[in-house]
Scaffold this motif. Structure first.
Motif, mmCIF file in Angstrom:
data_model
loop_
_atom_site.group_PDB
_atom_site.id
_atom_site.type_symbol
_atom_site.label_atom_id
_atom_site.label_comp_id
_atom_site.label_asym_id
_atom_site.label_seq_id
_atom_site.Cartn_x
_atom_site.Cartn_y
_atom_site.Cartn_z
ATOM 1 N N TRP A 198 0.803 -1.215 0.000
ATOM 2 C CA TRP A 198 0.000 0.000 0.000
ATOM 3 C C TRP A 198 0.838 1.268 0.000
ATOM 4 C CZ3 TRP A 198 -4.438 -0.945 -1.627
ATOM 5 C CH2 TRP A 198 -5.092 -2.116 -1.284
ATOM 6 N N ASN A 199 2.044 1.216 0.517
ATOM 7 C CA ASN A 199 2.845 2.430 0.497
ATOM 8 C C ASN A 199 3.585 2.581 -0.829
ATOM 9 O OD1 ASN A 199 4.620 0.377 0.760
ATOM 10 N ND2 ASN A 199 5.859 1.287 2.406
ATOM 11 N N ARG B 35 -10.645 7.432 -21.164
ATOM 12 C CA ARG B 35 -9.993 8.300 -20.190
ATOM 13 C C ARG B 35 -10.334 7.867 -18.770
ATOM 14 N NH1 ARG B 35 -11.841 14.000 -18.889
ATOM 15 N NH2 ARG B 35 -10.161 14.941 -17.714
ATOM 16 N N VAL B 36 -11.595 7.513 -18.520
ATOM 17 C CA VAL B 36 -11.992 7.019 -17.203
ATOM 18 C C VAL B 36 -11.208 5.756 -16.857
ATOM 19 C CG1 VAL B 36 -13.892 6.046 -15.853
ATOM 20 C CG2 VAL B 36 -14.300 8.037 -17.314
ATOM 21 N N ILE B 37 -11.129 4.840 -17.805
ATOM 22 C CA ILE B 37 -10.413 3.579 -17.570
ATOM 23 C C ILE B 37 -8.932 3.844 -17.321
ATOM 24 C CG2 ILE B 37 -9.670 1.429 -18.676
ATOM 25 C CD1 ILE B 37 -12.424 1.396 -20.079
ATOM 26 N N ASN B 38 -8.339 4.727 -18.109
ATOM 27 C CA ASN B 38 -6.921 5.061 -17.931
ATOM 28 C C ASN B 38 -6.627 5.518 -16.510
ATOM 29 O OD1 ASN B 38 -5.833 4.502 -20.452
ATOM 30 N ND2 ASN B 38 -6.388 6.487 -21.292
ATOM 31 N N LEU B 39 -7.446 6.439 -16.022
ATOM 32 C CA LEU B 39 -7.165 7.007 -14.705
ATOM 33 C C LEU B 39 -7.492 6.040 -13.579
ATOM 34 C CD1 LEU B 39 -8.157 10.738 -15.174
ATOM 35 C CD2 LEU B 39 -5.939 9.831 -14.519
ATOM 36 N N LEU B 40 -8.571 5.285 -13.697
ATOM 37 C CA LEU B 40 -8.871 4.293 -12.664
ATOM 38 C C LEU B 40 -7.747 3.264 -12.565
ATOM 39 C CD1 LEU B 40 -12.713 3.624 -13.169
ATOM 40 C CD2 LEU B 40 -11.606 4.968 -11.370
ATOM 41 N N CYS B 41 -7.222 2.847 -13.700
ATOM 42 C CA CYS B 41 -6.109 1.884 -13.695
ATOM 43 C C CYS B 41 -4.839 2.520 -13.140
ATOM 44 C CB CYS B 41 -5.861 1.357 -15.108
ATOM 45 S SG CYS B 41 -7.170 0.277 -15.747
ATOM 46 N N LYS B 42 -4.564 3.730 -13.552
ATOM 47 C CA LYS B 42 -3.349 4.403 -13.105
ATOM 48 C C LYS B 42 -3.324 4.570 -11.593
ATOM 49 C CE LYS B 42 -0.908 8.828 -13.469
ATOM 50 N NZ LYS B 42 -0.882 10.169 -14.106
ATOM 51 N N TYR B 43 -4.493 4.792 -10.989
ATOM 52 C CA TYR B 43 -4.553 5.069 -9.551
ATOM 53 C C TYR B 43 -4.718 3.817 -8.690
ATOM 54 C CZ TYR B 43 -4.396 10.133 -9.664
ATOM 55 O OH TYR B 43 -3.968 11.433 -9.788
ATOM 56 N N LEU B 44 -4.656 2.654 -9.285
ATOM 57 C CA LEU B 44 -4.792 1.422 -8.501
ATOM 58 C C LEU B 44 -3.792 1.316 -7.346
ATOM 59 C CD1 LEU B 44 -5.576 -1.145 -11.342
ATOM 60 C CD2 LEU B 44 -7.067 -0.559 -9.418
ATOM 61 N N PRO B 45 -2.531 1.768 -7.501
ATOM 62 C CA PRO B 45 -1.610 1.692 -6.360
ATOM 63 C C PRO B 45 -1.993 2.579 -5.177
ATOM 64 C CG PRO B 45 -0.391 1.872 -8.419
ATOM 65 C CD PRO B 45 -1.826 2.151 -8.745
ATOM 66 N N ARG B 46 -3.024 3.416 -5.337
ATOM 67 C CA ARG B 46 -3.411 4.314 -4.247
ATOM 68 C C ARG B 46 -4.732 3.899 -3.607
ATOM 69 N NH1 ARG B 46 -2.549 10.526 -5.574
ATOM 70 N NH2 ARG B 46 -2.876 10.524 -3.308
ATOM 71 N N THR B 47 -5.036 2.635 -3.705
ATOM 72 C CA THR B 47 -6.327 2.164 -3.222
ATOM 73 C C THR B 47 -6.527 2.388 -1.731
ATOM 74 O OG1 THR B 47 -5.328 -0.036 -3.116
ATOM 75 C CG2 THR B 47 -6.682 0.450 -5.020
ATOM 76 N N LEU B 48 -5.460 2.359 -0.943
ATOM 77 C CA LEU B 48 -5.607 2.560 0.493
ATOM 78 C C LEU B 48 -6.077 3.971 0.819
ATOM 79 C CD1 LEU B 48 -5.200 1.142 3.237
ATOM 80 C CD2 LEU B 48 -2.950 2.201 3.340
#
Length: 775
Positions: free
Chosen positions: A5-6, A234-247
């Motif tokens: 998560w970090n 664009r929605v898919i791109n950003l949702l995927c890009k931000y997966l490491p910030r799920t916490l």
């Protein structure tokens, strides 16, 4: 390599595929129509082209000018300090009308989701519409100021766009830090990008879950509006890009004790959006594979999302298993290197457990029960507090006919919270919804403070001069007026009748109609057990529902009496607690049978957890209600009673009887709850234990009615309806679905035009991708 998560965005993110902006696509994205839109648009290019003006949205009148903005600031500050921001409240638009006659300004506002907030253009376009539609009123005018508010859940700042209706149309954007109200927060590119993702999460999660909604919430469609495919990408791109910030954005705590790579709102939102845009599944797969290669530091996040996507898609089993094995196998050697108190170790164990749970589920679906048991046992060993691990382990024991082990495993499950604490905190804030008075069945609302003053009603009347006073009163619900003059999706009998009698179905009480129908109808129910079993205190959260389903599966497999007998063999029953040996037995059970004075048969038993014992009692009551109901053939029942009976039948997997009850409820009086339950039942037909009698004509009729009902109350997104329409078109073909819609007895131009737009979207999503198109 960071699995956890970090994990942060690495430098490789700079080479990610370019995310289209509004300027790139030259089309508006969500909600309001922006300036610069090409004058000519394809006839059927949008999901919903309803006019975005003041007569097509809800409006809440403030008691005191500006109180909604002050409440929002204080609420975010309080929840930030409590670490309970979660997804945050919906976006808010506040605007002012000046009463020339009384020489005072009056504040109005409404809640909204789905507006593109990646920059100022869309919020300003929407606020500008509010000004344009008020110019024709002589006694009232805008006070030249409107404010748009939207929460960035990552950086925990609330965006404010203050728009002034002067000749230059000036605006000022700033961010308020939730924790302390500081406004010196630079609006960087990352802040705007986080705002966009926050908007996507709130829109998708809220629309799928009526319990999260507020009355009068205006919901615009994400990417399914004029933006089309470029915005969806664009929605898919950003949702995927931000997966490491799920916490950073949390999870539903009724589903797991901790957030994991799979159990979080970001993953939920991505999977929901892909279910609406199956045409882009290849695009998403390629993107996730590219991200995992370019950003190795966070590669596990992207691989897990890819695995979840393939699992949901369900048509690429070989690829799913291959990638799952390639992902999980390198993680096992790391187990020997983990530090006991290291949070990264904890997250890795949960991730591996989730991956094994997916594998177990796949093996169960393919009837490989022995291997499924092995993976389920390993998953449970890795994460003893994982509800899903224990759930799949129980299913394995049931399929292997090891029923005593199944009961013991059920009893070992972690007991998750009854309510998600963050959601509960928001609905404890009555100021978020106390502006609304339900037209019927509302016991706790309708106080004097919600009524409009004569001057306030005059304000509403003057702003709606073309409408008779009697009609205005019909669309007033406390301090909120809910017109919808475009009549997009209009069906006369629904909009002019039941919609005005029931109002919108929203909030935690939306599980049934008890709190929405007339109080007399509730009081007329003679079966107090039926009413009690469907009260709010008896509602199950997600995990309790899953356990209840496992018990019903055992009932259908063994029979009720046999299950009770098995229960008495596994657990210590109350009858075995005699006054003479109660203390000894308690000591024995707590000491795992070490007291030799306790009978041997008792030493081998377990204490049944209270929550599990209660579920046994609930199932007994539900089965008794079902049996008693169908013994009384000549009893007349109200629509509410048929609905509650249908919900009881659904819980006990009596699908045929449930459908009969729910359909009877709809015939007695249009019932949004029954309609929604039948549509959800259709979506999961293939996963049920028996075929159910829901033919296409029934589903199409229910779907069109649900589209109309939800459209009346500003739901222009309609996730469930789109999912149902996707399934219908994939099974029947778009042309056949359209033809059957045309033959419905209540069809008219308003609803048919709306359905045509939905069908056009479905057609685009079912069309194969151009092989030349790449990420």
């Amino acid at each position: 390599m960071s699995y956890f998560w970090n994990g942060r965005f690495s430098k490789s993110n700079k080479s990610l595929p370019k995310i289209p902006s509004v300027k790139d696509t030259n089309t508006p994205t969500y909600g309001a129509h922006a300036e610069g839109v090409p004058k000519t648009q394809p006839k059927k290019s949008s999901h919903n082209q309803a006019a975005h003006n003041i007569m097509d949205i809800s409006r809440i009148l403030e008691h005191r000018f500006g109180e909604s903005l002050g409440f929002r600031t204080n609420l975010l500050k309080k929840f930030s300090k409590m670490d309970r921001l979660g997804l945050g409240p919906p976006d808010l638009i506040h605007f002012t009308i000046y009463d020339r006659f009384h020489k005072e300004e009056m504040g109005q506002y409404f809640y909204v989701t789905g507006v593109d907030i990646s920059n100022e253009s869309m919020p300003i376009a929407l606020m500008k519409m509010l000004k344009v539609d008020q110019k024709s009123n002589d006694n009232f005018e805008h006070n030249n100021i409107a404010t748009f508010c939207s929460l960035n859940i990552f950086s925990q700042v609330d965006l404010r766009i203050r728009y002034e209706y002067d000749n230059k149309s000036t605006f000022h954007s700033y961010a308020v830090k939730c924790s302390d109200g500081v406004t010196q927060v630079p609006l960087t590119t990352q802040i705007w990008e986080e705002l966009f993702v926050s908007c996507c999460l709130r829109s998708l999660i809220t629309n799928k879950d009526p319990s999260r909604k507020l009355p009068g919430l205006v919901e615009y469609p994400l990417g399914l509006d004029l933006g089309g495919k470029p915005v969806c990408e664009r929605v898919i791109n950003l949702l995927c890009k931000y997966l490491p910030r799920t916490l950073d954005i949390g999870w539903d705590s009724t589903k797991s004790m901790h957030p994991t790579i799979f159990n979080n709102y970001l993953m939920d939102a991505l999977l929901i959006f892909i279910s609406l845009t199956p045409h882009l599944i290849e695009y998403t797969i390629d993107l996730l594979q590219q991200l995992s290669t370019e950003d190795e530091e966070n590669g596990l996040f992207y691989k897990c999302a890819l695995i979840a996507l393939l699992k949901q898609h369900g048509e690429r089993d070989i690829e799913f298993i291959t990638i799952l094995n390639e992902t999980v196998e390198p993680l096992f050697p790391l187990l020997s290197t983990l530090q006991p108190k290291d949070p990264n170790s904890f997250q890795l164990l949960n991730c591996m457990s989730d991956l094994l749970n997916l594998q177990t589920d796949f093996l169960l679906q393919n009837h490989d029960y022995e291997l499924a048991l092995i993976t389920a046992q390993k998953s449970t060993e890795l994460a003893l507090d994982s509800f899903e691990s224990w759930f799949y382990l129980t299913k394995c024991y049931i399929q292997l006919k090891q029923y005593d082990s199944a009961l013991i495993t059920l009893n070992s499950m972690p007991n998750l919270p009854q309510h998600d604490k963050i959601m509960k905190s928001y609905f404890n804030e009555t100021a978020l919804y106390d502006y609304y008075t339900r037209p019927l069945g509302d016991i706790n609302h309708g106080t004097h403070s919600q009524k409009l003053l004569s001057s306030e009603f005059e304000l509403i009347s003057e702003s709606m001069k073309h409408m008779k006073e009697s009609k205005i009163k019909k669309i007033l619900f406390g301090r909120i007026v809910m017109p919808n003059e475009s009549q997009d999706g209009y069906i006369e009998d629904l909009w002019d009748n039941i919609c005005m009698k029931l109002g919108p179905i929203y909030g935690p009480q939306s599980v049934n109609s008890i709190n929405f129908v007339p109080l007399k109808e509730v009081e007329s129910i003679g079966d107090m057990k039926l009413l009690s079993r469907n009260s709010m205190s008896k509602q199950y959260n997600w995990s309790q529902t899953k356990v209840y389903d496992l018990l019903i599966e055992l009932v259908l497999t063994l029979g009720w009496n046999e299950l009770l007998q098995l229960r008495s063999q596994v657990f210590v029953m109350e009858s075995e607690y005699s006054p003479a040996n109660k203390v000894t037995m308690d000591q024995t059970l707590k000491g795992y049978g070490r007291n030799k004075d306790t009978p041997l048969n008792i030493r081998k038993k377990r204490i049944c957890e209270r929550w599990l014992d209660q579920l046994f009692l609930d199932i007994y009551d539900d089965l008794a209600i079902s049996r008693h109901t169908f013994e009384e053939h000549d009893v007349k029942r109200s629509g509410l009673e048929w609905e509650l009976l249908g919900l009881t039948m659904l819980r006990t997997w009596q699908w045929d009887n449930a459908i009969v009850c729910l359909r009877t409820s709809i015939k007695a009086r249009y019932d949004p709850i029954s309609v929604l339950k039948l549509l959800e039942l259709y979506l999961r037909m293939e996963k049920l234990n028996d075929p159910i009698p829901l033919d296409y004509d029934i589903i199409i009729e229910l779907l069109v009615q649900n589209v109309s009902y939800t459209s009346r109350f500003y739901d222009n997104f309609q996730v469930i309806n789109i999912q149902v329409l996707h399934k219908l078109c994939s099974q029947m073909g778009t042309t056949a679905v359209r033809s059957r819609i045309q033959t419905l007895p209540f069809i008219n131009d308003h609803i048919f035009t709306h359905m045509e737009r939905l069908l056009d979207w479905i057609s685009q999503m079912l069309t194969p991708l151009d092989p030349q198109e790449t990420v």
